[in-house]
Design a protein around this motif. Structure first.
Motif, short mmCIF file in Angstrom:
data_model
loop_
_atom_site.label_atom_id
_atom_site.label_comp_id
_atom_site.label_asym_id
_atom_site.label_seq_id
_atom_site.Cartn_x
_atom_site.Cartn_y
_atom_site.Cartn_z
N GLN A 227 0.40 -4.02 -6.41
CA GLN A 227 0.62 -3.07 -5.31
C GLN A 227 -0.54 -2.08 -5.19
O GLN A 227 -0.93 -1.70 -4.08
CB GLN A 227 1.95 -2.34 -5.50
CG GLN A 227 3.18 -3.24 -5.40
CD GLN A 227 3.27 -3.99 -4.09
OE1 GLN A 227 2.79 -3.53 -3.05
NE2 GLN A 227 3.90 -5.17 -4.13
N ALA A 228 -1.10 -1.67 -6.32
CA ALA A 228 -2.26 -0.77 -6.28
C ALA A 228 -3.45 -1.48 -5.66
O ALA A 228 -4.21 -0.89 -4.87
CB ALA A 228 -2.60 -0.30 -7.70
N TRP A 229 -3.63 -2.75 -5.99
CA TRP A 229 -4.72 -3.57 -5.41
C TRP A 229 -4.53 -3.70 -3.91
O TRP A 229 -5.48 -3.56 -3.14
CB TRP A 229 -4.74 -4.92 -6.09
CG TRP A 229 -5.72 -5.91 -5.54
CD1 TRP A 229 -7.02 -6.08 -5.90
CD2 TRP A 229 -5.45 -6.91 -4.53
NE1 TRP A 229 -7.59 -7.11 -5.16
CE2 TRP A 229 -6.64 -7.63 -4.32
CE3 TRP A 229 -4.32 -7.25 -3.79
CZ2 TRP A 229 -6.74 -8.66 -3.41
CZ3 TRP A 229 -4.40 -8.28 -2.86
CH2 TRP A 229 -5.61 -8.98 -2.69
N ARG A 230 -3.30 -3.95 -3.48
CA ARG A 230 -3.01 -4.08 -2.05
C ARG A 230 -3.32 -2.79 -1.31
O ARG A 230 -3.92 -2.80 -0.23
CB ARG A 230 -1.54 -4.43 -1.83
CG ARG A 230 -1.14 -5.83 -2.23
CD ARG A 230 0.30 -6.09 -1.90
NE ARG A 230 0.51 -6.16 -0.45
CZ ARG A 230 1.70 -6.06 0.14
NH1 ARG A 230 2.79 -5.85 -0.58
NH2 ARG A 230 1.81 -6.15 1.45
N ALA A 231 -2.92 -1.66 -1.92
CA ALA A 231 -3.15 -0.37 -1.28
C ALA A 231 -4.65 -0.07 -1.14
O ALA A 231 -5.12 0.41 -0.11
CB ALA A 231 -2.46 0.74 -2.07
N ASN A 235 -6.74 0.36 2.33
CA ASN A 235 -7.55 1.55 2.61
C ASN A 235 -8.97 1.16 2.99
O ASN A 235 -9.58 1.78 3.88
CB ASN A 235 -7.56 2.47 1.40
CG ASN A 235 -6.21 3.13 1.17
OD1 ASN A 235 -5.41 3.25 2.09
ND2 ASN A 235 -5.96 3.54 -0.07
N GLN A 236 -9.52 0.14 2.32
CA GLN A 236 -10.87 -0.33 2.63
C GLN A 236 -10.92 -0.89 4.04
O GLN A 236 -11.90 -0.68 4.77
CB GLN A 236 -11.32 -1.38 1.62
CG GLN A 236 -11.59 -0.82 0.23
CD GLN A 236 -11.91 -1.93 -0.77
OE1 GLN A 236 -11.86 -3.11 -0.44
NE2 GLN A 236 -12.21 -1.53 -1.99
N SER A 237 -9.86 -1.63 4.44
CA SER A 237 -9.83 -2.25 5.76
C SER A 237 -9.75 -1.23 6.87
O SER A 237 -10.28 -1.41 7.96
CB SER A 237 -8.64 -3.22 5.86
OG SER A 237 -8.77 -4.25 4.90
N SER A 238 -9.02 -0.11 6.59
CA SER A 238 -8.81 0.89 7.63
C SER A 238 -9.93 1.92 7.72
O SER A 238 -10.01 2.68 8.69
CB SER A 238 -7.48 1.60 7.39
OG SER A 238 -7.49 2.25 6.13
N SER A 239 -10.81 1.94 6.70
CA SER A 239 -11.87 2.94 6.71
C SER A 239 -13.11 2.43 7.45
O SER A 239 -13.24 1.27 7.75
CB SER A 239 -12.26 3.30 5.28
OG SER A 239 -12.72 2.18 4.58
#
Length: 239
Positions: A227-231, A235-239
């Motif tokens: 779940q931490a990896w997914r988050a 975040n990388q995709s949205s930045s």
């Protein structure tokens, strides 16, 4: 078919699909021995529209039959719906063609998603230049009527040893073709996308030096890390 499901199935591999199907007890859904003519056009998803053939008999398989608009092999080219995949039961016999470049070009022009045969096609170099997904066992230059007589459209068939029913979802990638029963396609797509995401996580961890034990197969103690990896990826995709 459900367009959301189509998009999900286009994102996953046939390897993942066969694993998900196996978990549901379906062990024979991959069309063995078939390969794409054009790997660049290999992504294919669509409901099956089928053609059944029988061994050719000389009094029936005459050149004149090709001019009959109701002859199933020719009728299928104009009848296969847009977005569907034409699946040909050639009885795993590649001694004669299931079709050629003109027929494949017509399917492409009509918006068909692809064509699959457990036999082979003629004019393979020309077909390979089309941006159209076509799968076969091997090249088959001789004319179809030497060995194949098409007798039925849109009926249950066998293709490469797999039962294919009209409307089943046909998924093709660079490795081959898998058949997903239509009634579970939505659920299979969801499971396959989830499995793909977890396997991406596993691959990242393994490349970083992690052991597969406790990681693959998935165990409950990996959930927090996953779940931490997914988050972080979100975040990388949205930045």
């Amino acid at each position: 078919m459900n367009e959301e499901t189509r998009a999900k199935l286009a994102r996953v591999t046939t390897a993942t699909l066969t694993t998900v199907l196996f978990k549901r007890g379906l062990k024979n859904q991959f069309l063995q021995g078939l390969v794409p003519l054009n790997a660049d056009a290999a992504s294919m998803v669509g409901p099956a529209f089928t053609v059944r053939t029988i061994p050719a008999r000389e009094d029936k398989a005459t050149p004149e039959v090709l001019g009959d608009r109701n002859y199933p092999q020719r009728a299928a080219i104009e009848a296969c719906p847009e977005g569907h995949v034409l699946v040909v039961d050639s009885r795993q016999d590649a001694r004669a063609a299931s079709g050629g470049d003109i027929l494949m070009a017509r399917l492409q022009a009509r918006g068909v998603a692809g064509c699959v045969s457990d036999g082979g096609f003629r004019d393979c170099p020309a077909i390979a230049e089309l941006s159209f997904a076509v799968y076969q066992s091997r090249a088959a230059p001789p004319i179809s009527l030497i060995h194949h007589l098409a007798v039925d459209l849109d009926v249950p068939i066998a293709c490469a040893g797999v039962g294919v029913f009209p409307g089943d979802i046909v998924v093709g990638d660079a490795e081959g073709v898998a058949i997903v029963p239509a009634d579970i396609a939505d659920a299979i797509a969801d499971e396959a996308v989830a499995m793909t995401e977890y396997e991406d996580f596993v691959l990242d961890r393994v490349k970083a030096g992690a052991s597969i034990f406790g990681l693959y197969p998935r165990t409950p103690d990996q959930e927090d890390a996953f779940q931490a990896w997914r988050a972080a990826r979100s975040n990388q995709s949205s930045s």
